[in-house]
Design an enzyme around this catalytic site. Sequence first.
Site, PDB file in Angstrom:
ATOM      1  N   SER A 102     -21.963  19.851 -18.817  1.00  0.00           N
ATOM      2  CA  SER A 102     -21.449  20.854 -18.060  1.00  0.00           C
ATOM      3  C   SER A 102     -20.618  20.679 -16.807  1.00  0.00           C
ATOM      4  O   SER A 102     -19.765  19.983 -16.850  1.00  0.00           O
ATOM      5  CB  SER A 102     -22.577  22.239 -17.987  1.00  0.00           C
ATOM      6  OG  SER A 102     -21.837  23.296 -17.752  1.00  0.00           O
ATOM      7  N   ASP A 245     -17.226  25.976 -21.189  1.00  0.00           N
ATOM      8  CA  ASP A 245     -17.825  27.369 -21.577  1.00  0.00           C
ATOM      9  C   ASP A 245     -18.018  28.414 -20.218  1.00  0.00           C
ATOM     10  O   ASP A 245     -18.564  29.458 -20.541  1.00  0.00           O
ATOM     11  CB  ASP A 245     -19.383  27.078 -22.057  1.00  0.00           C
ATOM     12  CG  ASP A 245     -20.238  26.464 -21.073  1.00  0.00           C
ATOM     13  OD1 ASP A 245     -19.764  26.152 -19.913  1.00  0.00           O
ATOM     14  OD2 ASP A 245     -21.450  26.402 -21.292  1.00  0.00           O
TER      15      ASP A 245
END
Length: 446
Positions: A102, A245
């Site tokens: 991430s 995301d």
Amino acid sequence: MAKKFFGTDGIRGLTNKHPMTAEIAMKVGQAAGRHFLRGDHKHRVVIGKDTRLSGYMMENALVAGFTSVGMDVVQVGPMPTPAVALLTRSMRADLGVMISASHNPYHDNGIKLFGPDGFKLSDEDEFKIEAYLEEETILAPAADIGRAKRFEDARGRYIHAVKMSLPDHIRLDGLKIVCDCANGAAYQVAPSAFWELGAEVVTLGINPNGLNINDKCGSTDLAILQETVVSSGADIGVALDGDADRLIVVDEKGRVVDGDQLMALIGSSWSRNGLLRGDGIVATVMSNLGLERFLKTQNLDLIRANVGDRYVLEEMKKGGYNVGGEQSGHMILLDHGTTGDGTVAALQVLGELVESGKPASELLHLFDPVPQLLKNVRYGSGQPLESEKVKAVIAEAEKELEGSGRLLIRKSGTEPLIRVMAEGDDEGQVHAVVDRICAVVEEVAN
């Protein structure tokens, strides 16, 4: 019972250190493959990754693991996490895997798993996979070993899907966007989606080299984006993180717009258009009190979940809500996907910008956040929050803030830290309360 490998968002750690090694990745592939070998159809797993150098190693290890237990593998290359979730479902795969850490630096990596429905795995599934990791692997007979292939159309499918999240009548013609892709997974797809809808796109963070993901770019470092938006005369800036995301926005004046303001915009807009389900949105305990007060003016509720997008999603599914997210920029819009999607969330914001005709600085600042302060206190051992002295100072602070603010004390899930957060209308009071509690926690901890 605590998990040994899985955290709040898959398995994550420093590359080439336990558990983020090629050996463990192969075993995860074997264990997850074994868990999802159900029925007599030919089983399939979709594997995507971000742009970290270690992604090659982890991908090859996972492919070896899955094929060794009889699963076919579809490799889609660098793609956003939500794209892997989408492709898992649309390709009728049994499992989806995203290799990413991430927003972390390049030297970390992680493994996120999605079930056939495109949602992240349940605790039950993760416990079962961990149990298989401790057992001897059941390998497929030689004739049943899986095959691996590259899927070249993945980017096009995802771009089409995110564009479909906007109504047909909305185009982005005349809009100048600065798009920072963090040298990460969306470096090709996000600018393409905006351009295909008519926008003029100025790109940042689209030259990954394996080591520069999230490095002075993306949603966690906005300085260059802010400067570029202002200097180029852009209407808005969009920042994604390494696996895309997460979304943070910068208005045309260079001011940062966090996830709370974005949820306020999307939630209120969807409510006006009859799209919002549940008469509210789901956020976490960290979201600003200003968001809660704003939603009340719109006759909407704010439902608070624990920190982490999986907990936001749990509350959304439980209560029938279709908008949720985090202050950090995770936006879950269940009408358009099963997990956070920064590009889809950005298109919702851009659509509102076009429809309203307002500048971003006016459209995206729907409430004034109340002063909020978060401090961390490191401790060695023991349970500082169980101390009567700490309980007393917390109770005193809660009484002091009652009616005008909010207090949140919690242990970190990943480090030996006590997180002390307060917010309220009086900034001086907020700082005094946090400092007072931290001092007592530190005294007890030491």
